[in-house]
Design an enzyme around this catalytic site. Sequence first.
Site, mmCIF file in Angstrom:
data_model
loop_
_atom_site.group_PDB
_atom_site.id
_atom_site.type_symbol
_atom_site.label_atom_id
_atom_site.label_comp_id
_atom_site.label_asym_id
_atom_site.label_seq_id
_atom_site.Cartn_x
_atom_site.Cartn_y
_atom_site.Cartn_z
ATOM 1 N N LYS A 181 0.923 -1.339 0.027
ATOM 2 C CA LYS A 181 -0.039 0.127 0.063
ATOM 3 C C LYS A 181 0.986 1.297 0.025
ATOM 4 C CE LYS A 181 -3.396 3.068 0.993
ATOM 5 N NZ LYS A 181 -4.394 3.239 0.319
ATOM 6 N N LYS A 204 -8.715 2.009 1.180
ATOM 7 C CA LYS A 204 -10.081 2.471 1.490
ATOM 8 C C LYS A 204 -10.811 1.917 0.188
ATOM 9 C CE LYS A 204 -10.866 5.900 -1.669
ATOM 10 N NZ LYS A 204 -9.797 5.650 -2.763
HETATM 11 P P1 ADP Z 1 -7.131 7.590 -4.761
HETATM 12 O O1 ADP Z 1 -6.238 8.669 -3.563
HETATM 13 O O2 ADP Z 1 -8.392 8.411 -5.166
HETATM 14 O O3 ADP Z 1 -7.308 6.383 -4.057
HETATM 15 P P2 ADP Z 1 -4.973 6.760 -6.337
HETATM 16 O O4 ADP Z 1 -3.857 7.606 -7.001
HETATM 17 O O5 ADP Z 1 -4.873 5.697 -5.343
HETATM 18 O O6 ADP Z 1 -6.134 7.800 -6.266
HETATM 19 O O7 ADP Z 1 -5.749 6.079 -7.732
HETATM 20 C C1 ADP Z 1 -5.812 7.051 -8.732
HETATM 21 C C2 ADP Z 1 -4.585 6.772 -9.697
HETATM 22 O O8 ADP Z 1 -4.606 5.639 -10.200
HETATM 23 C C3 ADP Z 1 -4.656 7.648 -11.056
HETATM 24 O O9 ADP Z 1 -4.392 9.275 -10.560
HETATM 25 C C4 ADP Z 1 -3.813 7.182 -11.908
HETATM 26 O O10 ADP Z 1 -2.607 7.773 -12.061
HETATM 27 C C5 ADP Z 1 -3.541 5.654 -11.516
HETATM 28 N N1 ADP Z 1 -3.739 4.733 -12.178
HETATM 29 C C6 ADP Z 1 -3.076 3.508 -12.602
HETATM 30 N N2 ADP Z 1 -3.520 2.753 -13.438
HETATM 31 C C7 ADP Z 1 -4.799 3.336 -13.754
HETATM 32 C C8 ADP Z 1 -5.515 3.025 -15.073
HETATM 33 N N3 ADP Z 1 -5.517 1.784 -15.789
HETATM 34 N N4 ADP Z 1 -6.373 3.936 -15.432
HETATM 35 C C9 ADP Z 1 -6.670 4.871 -14.733
HETATM 36 N N5 ADP Z 1 -5.953 5.468 -13.716
HETATM 37 C C10 ADP Z 1 -5.038 4.478 -13.347
HETATM 38 MG MG MG Z 2 -5.952 4.808 -3.604
#
Ligand code: ADP
Ligand code: MG
Length: 303
Positions: free
Chosen positions: A123, A205
């Site tokens: 994580k 989450k």
């Molecule tokens: P959150 O805090 O909303 O959980 P995360 O950063 O954990 O946000 O997840 C969103 C991010 O996932 C996006 O900003 C993007 O960089 C990443 N991501 C990785 N693979 C993908 C994908 N296949 N499609 C869309 N986003 C992706």
């Molecule tokens: Mg996230």
Amino acid sequence: MLFGFIFHSIYLSLASGIPLRYVFALGGNAFSSRNIATASKAIVSLHQKGNEIIVTHGNGPQVGELYLKEGKNLAILTEETERILGSRIRKALFRQSKKIKSKVVITKVLVDAKDKEFRNPTKPIGKYYQNKEDVPLGKRKFKVRKLSKGYRLVVPSPMPEAILDLREIEGYLSRGYIVIAAGGGGVAVIKKGMETRYADAVIDKDLASSALAEMVKADKFFILTDIDGAFLGYKTKNQKLLRKTRVNEAKKYLKAGDFEEGSMKPKVEACIMFAEKTGNPAVIGNISKIKDVIALKSTVILP
Ligand code: ADP
Ligand code: MG
């Protein structure tokens, strides 16, 4: 009495649509004041139409900063983020309407002490860094991993096995509150005899929110983040936004490795779990376009 009830139900369903139960999971990386205000507006409007609403939120960036500052156990720090971010959400809801009642429920979530995540953490928390050497490890010297947006600290993120404060959540919902719960994936605890103990972990989450949405039998489950949805061929020139997709198809893309671990993958997994177990739709979309997301104009996973 019965006729009155039936009449009332028909009236309600005609006047405002049948009230539904919604769960909204707000991304920790999307947690800006502007995004929270935009989301609050749409959420309050749904609530005013008679729908029941639970808001959950991430805490990856925030718990990472607290860890470097305070070095405490990650479950204790998650509890701190539930209070801090929960109160920010409450204030944003209140700004939309002084009549809105909302409540932060500090939510304990049971995990297995033998979960493989305690040996192989995945994580990401804290800030993104462009160079690996720049990532501060903190007291417990957690590992660093490369993600699409940069390098980040990674910590154990065991599977949520049970949400322990459901009764309180249900109680506030039935009394007309917007409930803010399972923030940061909930406070991870392990069973120790008859007691529970804080686990040094941050539950994802998306997975915790999915478990909660399933337990409260939500009609719809929304994951709001900083991108328009789940993309196939993400960051290639052929990248394509996934629209309405059946669980079976989504599982194939998951296996093919289209979604990054620790960011988009848990969201798609969370949606699949929810849609499969409840038969209801789960949605991923951009928090800044929440109205479109509620109108199912982003990634929608169907049973
Ligand atoms: P959150 O805090 O909303 O959980 P995360 O950063 O954990 O946000 O997840 C969103 C991010 O996932 C996006 O900003 C993007 O960089 C990443 N991501 C990785 N693979 C993908 C994908 N296949 N499609 C869309 N986003 C992706
Ligand atoms: Mg996230």
